[in-house]
Scaffold this motif. Sequence first.
Motif, PDB file in Angstrom:
ATOM      1  N   ARG A   1      25.812  16.916  41.986  1.00 47.16           N
ATOM      2  CA  ARG A   1      25.638  17.692  43.322  1.00 47.16           C
ATOM      3  C   ARG A   1      25.414  19.127  42.772  1.00 47.16           C
ATOM      4  NH1 ARG A   1      28.408  15.812  47.088  1.00 47.16           N
ATOM      5  NH2 ARG A   1      29.825  14.678  45.494  1.00 47.16           N
ATOM      6  N   THR A   2      24.572  19.842  43.631  1.00 47.94           N
ATOM      7  CA  THR A   2      24.453  21.155  43.439  1.00 47.94           C
ATOM      8  C   THR A   2      25.580  21.828  44.082  1.00 47.94           C
ATOM      9  OG1 THR A   2      22.054  21.024  43.802  1.00 47.94           O
ATOM     10  CG2 THR A   2      23.151  23.149  44.252  1.00 47.94           C
TER      11      THR A   2
ATOM     12  N   SER B   1      15.698  34.977  51.631  1.00 52.22           N
ATOM     13  CA  SER B   1      15.229  35.817  50.417  1.00 52.22           C
ATOM     14  C   SER B   1      16.541  35.776  49.402  1.00 52.22           C
ATOM     15  CB  SER B   1      14.996  36.987  50.585  1.00 52.22           C
ATOM     16  OG  SER B   1      14.908  37.938  49.597  1.00 52.22           O
ATOM     17  N   SER B   2      17.601  35.876  49.785  1.00 49.53           N
ATOM     18  CA  SER B   2      18.837  35.904  49.115  1.00 49.53           C
ATOM     19  C   SER B   2      19.279  34.771  48.818  1.00 49.53           C
ATOM     20  CB  SER B   2      19.882  36.484  50.138  1.00 49.53           C
ATOM     21  OG  SER B   2      20.312  35.822  50.958  1.00 49.53           O
TER      22      SER B   2
ATOM     23  N   SER C   1      14.336  27.792  46.582  1.00 49.03           N
ATOM     24  CA  SER C   1      13.344  27.262  45.678  1.00 49.03           C
ATOM     25  C   SER C   1      13.513  27.159  44.220  1.00 49.03           C
ATOM     26  CB  SER C   1      11.819  27.767  46.164  1.00 49.03           C
ATOM     27  OG  SER C   1      11.947  29.170  46.005  1.00 49.03           O
ATOM     28  N   ARG C   2      14.459  28.022  43.854  1.00 47.46           N
ATOM     29  CA  ARG C   2      14.680  28.095  42.368  1.00 47.46           C
ATOM     30  C   ARG C   2      15.626  26.833  41.902  1.00 47.46           C
ATOM     31  NH1 ARG C   2      18.787  29.341  39.814  1.00 47.46           N
ATOM     32  NH2 ARG C   2      20.048  30.561  41.259  1.00 47.46           N
ATOM     33  N   ILE C   3      16.557  26.497  43.099  1.00 50.44           N
ATOM     34  CA  ILE C   3      17.601  25.451  43.030  1.00 50.44           C
ATOM     35  C   ILE C   3      16.789  24.128  43.010  1.00 50.44           C
ATOM     36  CG2 ILE C   3      19.919  24.365  43.902  1.00 50.44           C
ATOM     37  CD1 ILE C   3      20.281  27.341  44.494  1.00 50.44           C
TER      38      ILE C   3
ATOM     39  N   VAL D   1      11.349  22.926  47.890  1.00 50.45           N
ATOM     40  CA  VAL D   1      11.670  23.599  49.081  1.00 50.45           C
ATOM     41  C   VAL D   1      10.227  24.548  49.498  1.00 50.45           C
ATOM     42  CG1 VAL D   1      12.855  25.671  50.167  1.00 50.45           C
ATOM     43  CG2 VAL D   1      14.035  23.665  49.150  1.00 50.45           C
ATOM     44  N   GLN D   2      10.042  24.546  50.602  1.00 53.37           N
ATOM     45  CA  GLN D   2       8.896  25.492  51.248  1.00 53.37           C
ATOM     46  C   GLN D   2       9.524  26.295  52.177  1.00 53.37           C
ATOM     47  OE1 GLN D   2       5.384  22.749  52.679  1.00 53.37           O
ATOM     48  NE2 GLN D   2       6.688  21.373  51.679  1.00 53.37           N
TER      49      GLN D   2
END
Length: 194
Positions: free
Chosen positions: A55-56, A173-174, A178-180, A184-185
Motif C-alpha cells: 500500500r502507498t 503540482s505539490s 506521477s512520481r508515486i 498518472v496523467q
Amino acid sequence: MMIRSEQDIIHLIEQDRWMMDILHAAKKLRLPDWWVCAGFVRSKIWDHIQGYSERTPLPDVDVVYFNPDCCDESVEKEYEKQLFSWMPEVPWSVKNEARMHLINQMPPFRSSVDAIANFTETATALGVSLDDKDNVILTACHGIQDAVDMVVRPTPYYVQSHDRAMIYEKRVSSKNWSRIWPKVQIVHILDEEY
C-alpha cells in the motif's frame, strides 16, 4: 482484476481487511452522512492498477460527515481521538462538511456527497461508506473513469475562474503523484483555458 465498474472498486475494497477495519471504525462513531473518502479510495485504485503489492502510505485517512447543527471544530477533534484510540496507526482526519465551505471559501454544501463532488480533482471525488447491513457503498460524483484511467483533472468548480484553476494547479503540482504512480496523467488547465 481489471477495474471496469463501481462494483469492481467495491470488491477491491471489500478484499482489503485494513480498509474494511477503517470503515467499521468510522461507522462506530455513528456520524450523520459519513464517508471515508479522497485518497483513501483513489490510492487503492491506483496502487492496484500500478500492480503494487504494498500500500502507498497515506498522509491522512479522511472521514467526512455532515451535521449543520454542530459546526464546532473541537467536536471533530474528539471524533479523531476516538478513532485513534481504536486504530492508533491510522492518520485519521475528521471533518464536518457543514463547515468546510467556510475554510475553502466556497458556497455552502448540502451534504457530504455535495462536498465530495467539489473536491479538487475528479479522481479524488470518491467516497466509501457502509450501509445498515455493512455493505460497502461508493459515491463517485464524477464517475470512476478518471480514477481508473489514472487521469487527474479538475472538478467543474475549479475551471470556473483563474483563481480556482490556480488552486487546482498548485495542488496537483505539490502532490507529485506521477512520481508515486508513473501511469498518472495530469491535465493542466491554465495553459489551455486562461
